[in-house]
Write a protein that holds these residues in place. Structure first.
Motif, PDB file in Angstrom:
ATOM      1  N   SER A   1       0.841  -1.184   0.000  1.00 33.31           N
ATOM      2  CA  SER A   1       0.000   0.000   0.000  1.00 33.31           C
ATOM      3  C   SER A   1       0.888   1.251   0.000  1.00 33.31           C
ATOM      4  O   SER A   1       1.886   1.304   0.732  1.00 33.31           O
ATOM      5  N   GLU A   2       0.499   2.240  -0.784  1.00 40.00           N
ATOM      6  CA  GLU A   2       1.194   3.516  -0.759  1.00 40.00           C
ATOM      7  C   GLU A   2       1.016   4.188   0.603  1.00 40.00           C
ATOM      8  O   GLU A   2       1.806   5.040   0.991  1.00 40.00           O
ATOM      9  N   GLY A   3      -0.010   3.791   1.320  1.00 37.64           N
ATOM     10  CA  GLY A   3      -0.272   4.364   2.631  1.00 37.64           C
ATOM     11  C   GLY A   3       0.856   4.138   3.622  1.00 37.64           C
ATOM     12  O   GLY A   3       1.026   4.931   4.550  1.00 37.64           O
ATOM     13  N   PHE A   4       1.633   3.087   3.456  1.00 38.44           N
ATOM     14  CA  PHE A   4       2.741   2.833   4.385  1.00 38.44           C
ATOM     15  C   PHE A   4       3.819   3.907   4.241  1.00 38.44           C
ATOM     16  O   PHE A   4       4.471   4.264   5.212  1.00 38.44           O
ATOM     17  N   ALA A   5       4.010   4.422   3.033  1.00 35.04           N
ATOM     18  CA  ALA A   5       5.009   5.454   2.808  1.00 35.04           C
ATOM     19  C   ALA A   5       4.502   6.835   3.243  1.00 35.04           C
ATOM     20  O   ALA A   5       5.289   7.721   3.560  1.00 35.04           O
ATOM     21  N   ARG A   6       3.208   6.999   3.266  1.00 36.41           N
ATOM     22  CA  ARG A   6       2.625   8.305   3.580  1.00 36.41           C
ATOM     23  C   ARG A   6       2.355   8.507   5.063  1.00 36.41           C
ATOM     24  O   ARG A   6       2.261   9.623   5.522  1.00 36.41           O
ATOM     25  N   GLU A   7       2.149   7.440   5.773  1.00 31.16           N
ATOM     26  CA  GLU A   7       1.785   7.555   7.201  1.00 31.16           C
ATOM     27  C   GLU A   7       2.996   7.430   8.093  1.00 31.16           C
ATOM     28  O   GLU A   7       3.923   6.765   7.842  1.00 31.16           O
TER      29      GLU A   7
END
Length: 140
Positions: free
Chosen positions: A134-140
């Motif tokens: 998930s791109e969310g891992f890099a953003r959070e």
């Protein structure tokens, strides 16, 4: 005798693909439903004993908590790909189902892949591999 064994192996490899995929889906979706309900103890019951021997159940629970902390609560999922195979060479013997899901969490989407195995003649379908991107891992 060797010809008979070969014919049995071919028969076992080819039959029941839809049935194996249905069993695999029940396992993967049982896990996803447990995560959605925040039932971490229930979620880890879907993993094979061998997986839990190399990955401590407490660490697995912590990983699930990290996933939901970064991506948000699990909202929905959709199967996007499925395939099955039969393994005859130890240690990978039995029926294997590979499933790919598009998973929507509250803040980010993810792609989750499951490998589910049912050993020959014993045991039940269990998760032996799980990955999440998930791109969310890099953003959070």
């Amino acid at each position: 005798m060797a010809v008979a064994l070969l014919l049995v192996a071919i028969f076992l490899a080819g039959c029941g693909t839809e049935d194996r995929e249905a069993h695999g889906r029940r396992v993967a979706e049982g896990y996803l439903q447990a995560v959605k309900a925040n039932d971490l103890d229930g979620a880890i019951t879907y993993f094979a004993p061998g997986y839990l021997e190399t990955r401590n159940p407490q660490v697995l629970k912590q990983d699930i908590q990290i996933i939901t902390a970064r991506l948000g609560d699990l909202r929905s999922y959709r199967l996007t790909a499925a395939r099955s195979r039969t393994g005859f060479v130890p240690p990978e013997t039995g029926a294997f189902v590979s499933l790919q899901y598009e998973v929507h969490y509250a803040r980010h989407a993810a792609e989750e892949r499951f490998t589910i195995q049912k050993p020959f003649g014993r045991g039940e379908y269990k998760i032996v591999g799980h990955s999440i991107v998930s791109e969310g891992f890099a953003r959070e």
